[in-house]
Design an enzyme around this catalytic site. Structure first.
Site, PDB file in Angstrom:
ATOM      1  N   GLU A 129      56.057  32.528  20.406  1.00  9.45           N
ATOM      2  CA  GLU A 129      56.095  31.052  20.414  1.00  9.45           C
ATOM      3  C   GLU A 129      55.801  30.469  19.044  1.00  9.45           C
ATOM      4  O   GLU A 129      55.010  29.533  18.909  1.00  9.45           O
ATOM      5  CB  GLU A 129      55.141  30.484  21.480  1.00  9.45           C
TER       6      GLU A 129
HETATM    7  C1  LIG Z   1      56.054  40.600  23.172  1.00 12.63           C
HETATM    8  C2  LIG Z   1      57.025  39.567  22.741  1.00 12.63           C
HETATM    9  C3  LIG Z   1      57.560  38.697  23.676  1.00 12.63           C
HETATM   10  C4  LIG Z   1      58.537  37.778  23.294  1.00 12.63           C
HETATM   11  N1  LIG Z   1      59.168  37.008  24.248  1.00 12.63           N
HETATM   12  C5  LIG Z   1      60.275  36.304  23.893  1.00 12.63           C
HETATM   13  C6  LIG Z   1      61.096  35.674  24.878  1.00 12.63           C
HETATM   14  O1  LIG Z   1      60.813  35.719  26.075  1.00 12.63           O
HETATM   15  N2  LIG Z   1      62.211  35.023  24.470  1.00 12.63           N
HETATM   16  C7  LIG Z   1      62.575  34.958  23.153  1.00 12.63           C
HETATM   17  O2  LIG Z   1      63.595  34.381  22.850  1.00 12.63           O
HETATM   18  N3  LIG Z   1      61.802  35.517  22.190  1.00 12.63           N
HETATM   19  C8  LIG Z   1      60.675  36.192  22.522  1.00 12.63           C
HETATM   20  N4  LIG Z   1      59.900  36.792  21.548  1.00 12.63           N
HETATM   21  C9  LIG Z   1      60.253  36.621  20.160  1.00 12.63           C
HETATM   22  C10 LIG Z   1      59.219  35.879  19.348  1.00 12.63           C
HETATM   23  O3  LIG Z   1      59.302  34.515  19.580  1.00 12.63           O
HETATM   24  C11 LIG Z   1      59.484  36.276  17.898  1.00 12.63           C
HETATM   25  O4  LIG Z   1      58.952  37.573  17.767  1.00 12.63           O
HETATM   26  C12 LIG Z   1      58.886  35.361  16.914  1.00 12.63           C
HETATM   27  O5  LIG Z   1      59.615  34.180  16.911  1.00 12.63           O
HETATM   28  C13 LIG Z   1      58.857  35.936  15.503  1.00 12.63           C
HETATM   29  O6  LIG Z   1      60.047  36.549  15.138  1.00 12.63           O
HETATM   30  P1  LIG Z   1      60.015  38.029  14.504  1.00 12.63           P
HETATM   31  O7  LIG Z   1      59.146  38.865  15.365  1.00 12.63           O
HETATM   32  O8  LIG Z   1      61.397  38.478  14.306  1.00 12.63           O
HETATM   33  O9  LIG Z   1      59.281  37.853  13.124  1.00 12.63           O
HETATM   34  P2  LIG Z   1      59.926  37.350  11.738  1.00 12.63           P
HETATM   35  O10 LIG Z   1      60.711  36.130  11.979  1.00 12.63           O
HETATM   36  O11 LIG Z   1      60.571  38.493  11.081  1.00 12.63           O
HETATM   37  O12 LIG Z   1      58.614  36.906  10.966  1.00 12.63           O
HETATM   38  C14 LIG Z   1      57.821  37.844  10.238  1.00 12.63           C
HETATM   39  C15 LIG Z   1      56.674  37.101   9.569  1.00 12.63           C
HETATM   40  O13 LIG Z   1      57.180  36.116   8.672  1.00 12.63           O
HETATM   41  C16 LIG Z   1      56.558  34.871   8.920  1.00 12.63           C
HETATM   42  N5  LIG Z   1      57.506  33.806   8.599  1.00 12.63           N
HETATM   43  C17 LIG Z   1      58.790  33.679   8.961  1.00 12.63           C
HETATM   44  N6  LIG Z   1      59.308  32.545   8.464  1.00 12.63           N
HETATM   45  C18 LIG Z   1      58.319  31.927   7.775  1.00 12.63           C
HETATM   46  C19 LIG Z   1      58.216  30.735   7.014  1.00 12.63           C
HETATM   47  N7  LIG Z   1      59.239  29.909   6.848  1.00 12.63           N
HETATM   48  N8  LIG Z   1      57.041  30.440   6.433  1.00 12.63           N
HETATM   49  C20 LIG Z   1      55.995  31.258   6.564  1.00 12.63           C
HETATM   50  N9  LIG Z   1      56.028  32.393   7.264  1.00 12.63           N
HETATM   51  C21 LIG Z   1      57.175  32.729   7.867  1.00 12.63           C
HETATM   52  C22 LIG Z   1      56.203  34.894  10.389  1.00 12.63           C
HETATM   53  O14 LIG Z   1      55.131  34.021  10.646  1.00 12.63           O
HETATM   54  C23 LIG Z   1      55.791  36.354  10.564  1.00 12.63           C
HETATM   55  O15 LIG Z   1      54.463  36.479  10.173  1.00 12.63           O
HETATM   56  C24 LIG Z   1      58.909  37.692  21.937  1.00 12.63           C
HETATM   57  C25 LIG Z   1      58.333  38.534  20.986  1.00 12.63           C
HETATM   58  C26 LIG Z   1      57.412  39.486  21.374  1.00 12.63           C
HETATM   59  C27 LIG Z   1      56.861  40.408  20.344  1.00 12.63           C
END
Ligand SMILES: Cc1cc2nc3c(=O)[nH]c(=O)nc-3n(C[C@H](O)[C@H](O)[C@H](O)COP(=O)(O)OP(=O)(O)OC[C@H]3O[C@@H](n4cnc5c(N)ncnc54)[C@H](O)[C@@H]3O)c2cc1C
Length: 814
Positions: free
Chosen positions: A492
């Protein structure tokens, strides 16, 4: 004489600035020394400037129209996704905090959020019963899922349809009740809490209620409410996580065959991951970008993000495989499809909503974000607070309960105070949703800070538990929670992004009294209307900045003595209201000066905007904490928690301001800021150790404050690890007089020191304690031994035994 007039005018100007009075008052204040100066030139110049400043049409021509032109040139264009994200949701108390003059009376007049009798009955009935069915070790280790009877219970009792209105067969619960249910489940099993939380958060149910066609609502909502459909929502893809608007998943509008008929539809290709409930979902909410190259729907080719509901048994939908997110066994996995044809009426809201998916998602994000993770984190910390406190009383080292050793006390007191702040924030934020708000910024604050406080608390609790927290098994009630903590941090809106980009970034535009008006005037309005709106917003903005600067300075030199307080607030909290008013003025001034000094570059200066967000967040958390104390009837036993927490938060806010000023790129502005905000230095101090001791004591003693702090959690009754701990805690306290008798007898040499139960036996034989006392003491010792026990396993963790029985590998503790 002239000096007096100048001083009088300066004083009047300060008063005008302090109270943010209209421009005309400022003009009169300045007119005094000018009139008495006797200089015809000065009077003439003043008259011209005063006329320009006070006559809008002249002011626009001479001043604000030129600023508007510059503003239009330098203000970067916003993409439609950015604009929709900024516009989403509502502002509430955050606008007060951003104004620099929070109206505490308004906050205290908000009624304390209350559950209805029906909602309370659900918590005491089905939720209590469900908690009793949950065994976290079995779920996480043996079943690696909720057992079938638990899933059935959840569906049958309507847990998946708490937010669905009653006329669709749902429970129609308030946000507060929804939060209370998730919180209670979180104190027992994260898998159960998440499985219930997700369908009630942003996903098919919520989107249907807001945007679904009548036909879609009538078909799906009753089925979702009764658990006949299990929903999930798929947005994230391997290439687009945080930058969710960049999803590569796409659909092409085309004709195709559906149920034997040729219909207008879309051929959709997607590859999603991390989708909660995905592996068991029957209804897939899917976000993808929709294109109409043949213009079958209209002139536009690129329609934008679109949300559709896809039954998972549709041919071509690949779903069912699982991820294993840090041993949390809630259902989560990838799904994909290639060129899957679906009719247009699968779009949520029908074809009129093609391309409106991002607006729909942003519009619904706030309510779920205000509840799900703030609530589950609070539940987790309530359980930690109660159980870690109990353990710290039962477990002794150096002949002392470890909770009374100062180092442990420090961590325990922090858990207690965090727990109070978290529950206060949970209730106030959910309460705002029940007031009709969709708190865009406040929900981001709650999400970030509740999950971070949960992380700090679980680390504290792990430190207190030592090896007991480390060895996994049915006797370990904390290890799984510790493992799972990063999940809440990531989902989220991952926390780094939430802190550095959303809280202040969105707050500065949405909650600021003038910035959004200026932006709209510059980018969305034209001609005379734009000029008038911009002029009004911009001139008010200048007054706002000066006013906040003056108030920040005056509060700084008067140690907040003049700062605003509520009329009917608790007298014992008045200084905290004053400190917060001072911090709010300082924050508002600093925010404006940062926007002025760094302009559009502030968006990329995430270290600065993150800290500005921290100040706003601390102000919100302090507000929740103070309001909670008032709403709960000013229980004096809770004061240590409030005092420790508020002092800690004012100190943190001060630290964040200091860091912004220290790193401010324009040095003369940095000096001005420091001089204005901290004219007598930084006066807020960290909480006192004595307060920390009082906080820890609340968790080490049975009593009303402990019960209030952990209210709403599931109090275990059985003989599992936490049930044993509750019993051991009560027995330990009941037996303390007996322990004391035995200790004294040993000290006086009446009996020899003996290990364990033998000591009691010798005490009984020597009439130090009665037979009845011995029985009581013996039971306590048995419970204590149970509590300190950790699990051990066969050498191969049971693989061989499981293979022999041709059973899935399941570790059994000795
Ligand atoms: C267990 C689990 C359940 C989930 N459930 C769902 C679901 O039901 N439906 C769904 O659609 N998604 C779901 N997600 C996805 C979740 O919302 C994403 O994992 C999340 O949005 C982050 O994306 P990412 O993991 O690819 O990290 P990335 O986007 O690769 O981010 C990596 C890091 O970079 C940082 N970052 C990225 N952009 C910026 C910025 N502009 N400024 C500063 N920092 C930044 C982030 O904070 C993070 O620390 C789930 C994820 C997990 C792990």
């Amino acid at each position: 004489m002239m000096t007096y007039y100048i001083l009088a005018a300066l004083l009047l100007l300060l008063v005008c600035a302090y109270f943010h009075l209209p421009l005309l008052y400022w003009t009169f204040a300045l007119a005094i020394p000018v009139a008495f100066s006797g200089s015809a030139v000065l009077i003439a110049v003043f008259a011209v400037v005063a006329a320009v400043a006070n006559i809008p049409v002249v002011r626009r021509m001479v001043f604000s129209n030129h600023v508007l032109a510059i503003y239009r040139r330098i203000l970067p264009d916003m993409s439609s996704t950015e604009k929709e994200a900024i516009d989403a949701g509502t502002v509430w108390w955050d606008a007060d905090l951003f104004s620099g003059r929070p109206d505490w009376d308004k906050l205290l007049a908000v009624p304390a959020p209350q559950l209805s009798a029906e909602e309370q009955a659900f918590l005491d009935g089905p939720v209590e019963e469900l908690c009793g069915l949950l065994n976290d070790w079995e779920i996480t280790h043996q079943h690696q899922d909720l057992p079938p009877h638990v899933w059935q219970f959840i569906k049958d009792k309507g847990f998946l349809g708490m937010i669905i209105p009653k006329h669709y067969g749902g429970l129609g619960f308030s946000a507060l009740a929804h939060s209370a249910v998730v919180m209670k489940l979180s104190t027992r099993s994260s898998a159960a809490a998440i499985s219930v939380m997700v369908p009630n958060s942003l996903g098919p149910g919520e989107l249907l209620m807001h945007y679904g066609s009548d036909e879609q609502k009538n078909h799906y909502l009753p089925r979702l409410a009764k658990g006949q459909e299990v929903p999930c929502f798929a947005l994230t893809s391997p290439e687009a996580g945080s930058d969710a608007a960049a999803i590569p998943d796409f659909g092409i509008v085309c004709k195709g065959t559906h149920h034997g008929k040729e219909v207008l539809g879309m051929r959709v290709t997607w590859d999603k991951r991390y989708i909660t409930l995905g592996p068991v979902a029957t209804l897939l909410g899917l976000a993808f970008k929709l294109y109409d190259p043949d213009h079958l729907l209209g002139d536009k080719t690129d329609l934008g993000i679109t949300c559709a509901l896809v039954p998972t048994n549709t041919p071509g939908v690949n779903i069912g495989r699982r991820h294993l997110p840090l041993n949390a066994v809630f259902q989560n996995g990838p799904n994909s499809g290639k060129d899957v044809f679906m009719p247009l009426d699968w779009i949520i809201g029908g074809r009129d909503y093609a391309g409106k998916g991002w607006m729909m998602l942003m519009g619904c994000l706030a309510a779920g974000r205000a509840i799900s993770l703030p609530t589950s984190s609070t539940g987790g910390v309530k359980a930690l607070a109660r159980f870690t406190g109990a353990y710290a009383r039962v477990r002794s080292q150096f002949k002392t309960p470890i909770g009374k050793l100062e180092g442990v006390e420090e961590a325990l007191g922090r858990i207690a105070a965090n727990c109070y702040v978290m529950d206060a924030t949970r209730v106030m934020t959910a309460g705002s949703v029940d007031l009709g708000e969709k708190p865009a910024v406040l929900s981001a604050i709650a999400k970030y800070h509740m999950t971070e406080r949960a992380r700090q608390s679980v680390n504290d609790a792990m430190d207190i538990l030592g090896g007991k927290g480390i060895c996994l098994g049915p006797n370990n009630w904390i290890g799984r929670g510790y493992q799972m903590t990063p999940i809440a941090i990531t989902v989220e809106g991952a926390n780094i992004l939430t802190r550095t980009l959303i809280i202040f970034g969105q707050g500065a535009i949405r909650c600021h009294p003038y910035v959004l008006r200026e932006m709209r005037a510059a980018k969305e309005m034209q001609g005379e209307a734009a000029a008038r709106e911009f002029d009004d917003a911009f001139t008010s903005h200048i007054g706002h900045v000066i006013s906040n600067g003056v108030r920040a300075f005056i509060h700084g030199v008067t140690s907040s003595r003049l700062a605003h307080t509520p009329k009917n607030g608790a007298p014992e909290l008045m200084h905290y209201y004053r400190f917060s008013s001072r911090l709010s003025a300082a924050f508002a001034f600093l925010a404006d000066m940062s926007m002025l000094g760094m302009g559009g570059a502030l968006k990329r200066k995430e270290k600065i905007s993150g800290r500005l967000g921290d100040v706003l967040s601390m102000l919100y958390l302090i507000s929740c904490t103070l309001k909670r104390y008032e709403d709960q009837g000013r229980n004096k036993e809770d004061l240590p928690l409030i005092r420790w927490a508020v002092r800690d938060m004012t100190y943190s806010a001060q630290h964040a301001i200091d860091q912004v000023v220290s790193n401010f790129p324009i040095k003369w502005m940095a000096r001005l800021l420091r001089w204005t905000i901290f004219p007598l230095g930084m006066s807020f101090r960290p909480p006192l150790d004595a307060r920390n001791r009082d906080c820890a004591a609340i968790l080490l003693e049975p009593g009303a404050a402990r019960e209030r702090l952990t209210a709403g959690m599931y109090v275990p009754k059985g003989d599992d690890a936490t049930g044993l701990l509750e019993a051991a805690f009560n027995a330990t306290i009941a037996c303390e007089p007996i322990d004391e008798k035995l200790r004294k007898a040993v000290k006086k040499g009446k009996i020899a020191p003996r290990p364990g139960v033998e000591l009691g036996l010798v005490g009984k034989e020597n009439n130090i304690i009665s037979a009845e006392e011995f029985t009581q003491w013996q039971r306590k010792e048995a419970l204590r031994k149970g509590v300190i026990k950790v699990d051990d396993f066969p050498q191969d963790f049971g693989r061989a035994e499981a293979a022999l029985k041709d059973k899935p590998y399941a570790v059994k503790a000795a």
